[in-house]
Each structure stands twice: as structure tokens, then as C-alpha cells.
Design an enzyme around this catalytic site. Sequence first.
Site, mmCIF file in Angstrom:
data_model
loop_
_atom_site.group_PDB
_atom_site.id
_atom_site.type_symbol
_atom_site.label_atom_id
_atom_site.label_comp_id
_atom_site.label_asym_id
_atom_site.label_seq_id
_atom_site.Cartn_x
_atom_site.Cartn_y
_atom_site.Cartn_z
ATOM 1 N N LEU A 205 -2.767 -28.460 6.675
ATOM 2 C CA LEU A 205 -2.141 -27.209 6.216
ATOM 3 C C LEU A 205 -1.623 -26.434 7.411
ATOM 4 C CD1 LEU A 205 -4.798 -25.711 3.718
ATOM 5 C CD2 LEU A 205 -2.652 -26.858 3.122
ATOM 6 N N HIS A 206 -0.389 -25.979 7.338
ATOM 7 C CA HIS A 206 0.106 -25.114 8.407
ATOM 8 C C HIS A 206 1.212 -24.163 7.976
ATOM 9 C CE1 HIS A 206 3.242 -28.165 8.411
ATOM 10 N NE2 HIS A 206 4.001 -27.285 9.035
ATOM 11 N N ARG A 207 1.697 -24.287 6.738
ATOM 12 C CA ARG A 207 2.827 -23.448 6.311
ATOM 13 C C ARG A 207 2.400 -21.988 6.226
ATOM 14 N NH1 ARG A 207 7.515 -26.335 6.201
ATOM 15 N NH2 ARG A 207 6.876 -28.456 5.776
#
Length: 367
Positions: A205-207
Site C-alpha cells: 500500500l502506498h497510494r
Amino acid sequence: MGARVDLVAGARPNFMKVAAVHRALSAASGALEIRIVHTGQHYDAEMNDVFFEQLGIPPPGVHLEVGSGPQGAQTAWILERYEAAILGARPRATVVFGDVNSTLASALAAVKLGVDVVHVEAGLRSFDRTMPEEINRLVTDALSSLLLVSEPSGVANLAREGIRGSSVRLVGNVMIDTLRREAEAAARLEVGRGMGLSEYGLVTLHRPANVDEPAVLERLIRLLVELSTVLPLVFPMHPRTRESVRRAGLEGLLFSGASTFKVVEPLPYRENLSLMSSARLVLTDSGGMQEETTVLGVPCITLRDTTERPITVERGTSRLVGNDVEKIRAAFRDALSGSWPRGETIPLWDGAAAPRVASAFLEWLEA
Ligand code: UD1
């Protein structure tokens, strides 16, 4: 011919594409003078150097060393520094990849100096302009002289924007060239087994939509910890996410005793591919992993509301669930029970897209 060509690498998702295209262009014509330009958008060793080493990308001929910053500032630094690098070398063309800030900024610097821009992975659209990547895609495509497209939706999107004709070529997905090339070496690593896991899911996850808002991030991490009691989860954490976790004071939650929830540093390409290939399922907001899981036939629970890669949903293994806890839980159950599409073979995602990029590029150069 002796034409000078710049290939711009800026952030992690660019590197697997640059590797494939650099190799194919070098093989197709000994006459090209290819220069790798690294903007420095990603700079940590594990986001960067390790990819160059594993994927055999030559060291950059020029490094702009921009580092992190706000959207506008980061774009401006690349614009200023790449302009100077162009003036020093006068390339015939600048090849840019994907949709990161480095893609947009280097395209803008090039086109203003009369250097043709070639966009690899052109035409993708999420139709969500709150995403910085969507703005980067729209503007880069508007500036490009040759648009090399990975899936049919890209050709249709460009036509809708009035970009059509011989400048648009459907060549397939160059990232899959790298996946196929590295698959055997990755399989030998058996990273999951090395962690003592016979079955597991992989999480990334990084958005901004998932990690920037503390309440959303906390909700997602609590859910992941809960799901990991059913299927152990491995979570190589992006530096942006790590920073958000720290700012939100959620470190305790990460290590709350669930030994089935393994948070690790960002992984090198092969290690990540090894984990992904043998995973029961993947939970991610990465565009690249939606494509890779489709080719690998691994269920991909995509924590986004939209995707610029619709083929991964229509014909692949990706299901969009946003960050809605109930939708994620339902998808997790479905993936484990086997009620999930296996994914079709996607045309032109065959490991030979980069040679098609090279042919299209050389034809365009000679036209
Ligand atoms: C960028 C891309 C995104 C891509 C992602 C993959 C844009 C707009 N976004 O997002 O499309 O999916 O890369 O990784 O270009 N940081 C480090 N070390 C690094 C790089 C970043 O610590 O080597 C941290 C910094 O705190 C930085 C933050 O991560 O502020 C965000 O980095 P940035 O490159 O701006 O965007 P990403 O979120 O990585």
C-alpha cells in the site's frame, strides 16, 4: 545513424520497464547512443540501487538527484535540471515511462527544447483527476510524438482525445518482459518458505488515498491484522506508508503481537516476484502488481476505486474494492474459497513487448 536517445528512470515502477527497453534498443541498433537519465525521485537503496543491480540496468549517465518534495517542487526541480542535461547532450529523443512525476517533468523539459518525446505505457486513464498519476498521463501523452501502448483501452482513450494514427502503436506490456526474464531466478529464491510460511498473502500500500489520512490507514491496518489470523500476510512497507504510520502514531498496531502479520522493508525485484508468484492472494494499490498478478494467475484484491488498467479487471485477476472494509473482507473470502477468475492470457503481454518498442522506435526515427 548515431542518434542520441535518453531513457528517463525516476521511480521504482519505471525500473523494470527501463531494463527491458534498454536491452531491446541496444540489441536492435548498435548505432544508438543511449543515455540513462536518473531523476533521483526514488533514492533509497532498496527503492533504487538494488533494482539497477538485479535488472542489469547500466549506471545512469546523468543523475539529477532531486529527491522528495511537494508535487510542484519535485516536478520543477526535474524540469530545471533535465533541461540543463538536455542542453549539454542534445538528444534526438527522450523516452519516458509510466506515470510518475519524473515522466511528466522530463517530457515537458524535452518538448520545450524541441526534443521528441516517446511515451512507453501511453494512453492509460483512470478518469480520476485527483490522482497525480492521471495528470501525469494526460499531459505526457499530449506532449508525445510516439505513443507506445500496453493494452487496447489505451488506444481507445487516446483516440477520444484526438491522438490517433501512426504515432500510436499497441506494443504490449514491457514490464511483463522483465517478469518473464526474471521468473526462474525469482522462483529459486523461495522467499515465502525462507520466512517459514507455506501459505500467505502479500500486501503493498502506498497510494495517498489509502495511506495519507490517519483514520483510513488505521482502519486498513486493523483489518489486515485481523485477516492475517486467517492467512498470514507479508507487508513490504513503502517509505511513504512507513512515514504515514509514524506520523499517525500507529507503529504499535503494526507490531501488536500478531506474528502472522509480517511488516518488512521494501523488497528487491526478484524477492518481491518470488513472494507474489507463490502467494494465495495479493492485496495492493499498485498498478504494476495488478498487471503482474494477472500474468501469474494470482488473485489480486485491488484497494482502489478506479484503475487505469481495466484489462486486469475485465480479463485478469484483479477486483476493485476501494478501501471499503466489507468489500475487502468479501474479496478475501472469495479468493481463499477459490471463487475467483483465473485470468486469461492477455495478447501482447508475452515477454516480447520491448523488441516491439525498439522496432516501432527505429521505424519512427527513420521515417
Ligand atoms: C511514486 C509515484 C507512484 C508510484 C510510486 C511507486 C508519483 C506522483 N507517484 O509515488 O505513481 O506508484 O512512486 O513507488 O510520481 N521516499 C523515501 N525514499 C525513496 C522515495 C520516497 O523515503 O526512495 C518517501 C519520501 O518520504 C517521499 C515519499 O516517500 O516524500 C513519497 O515519494 P514520491 O516519490 O513523491 O511518491 P511515491 O509515493 O513513492
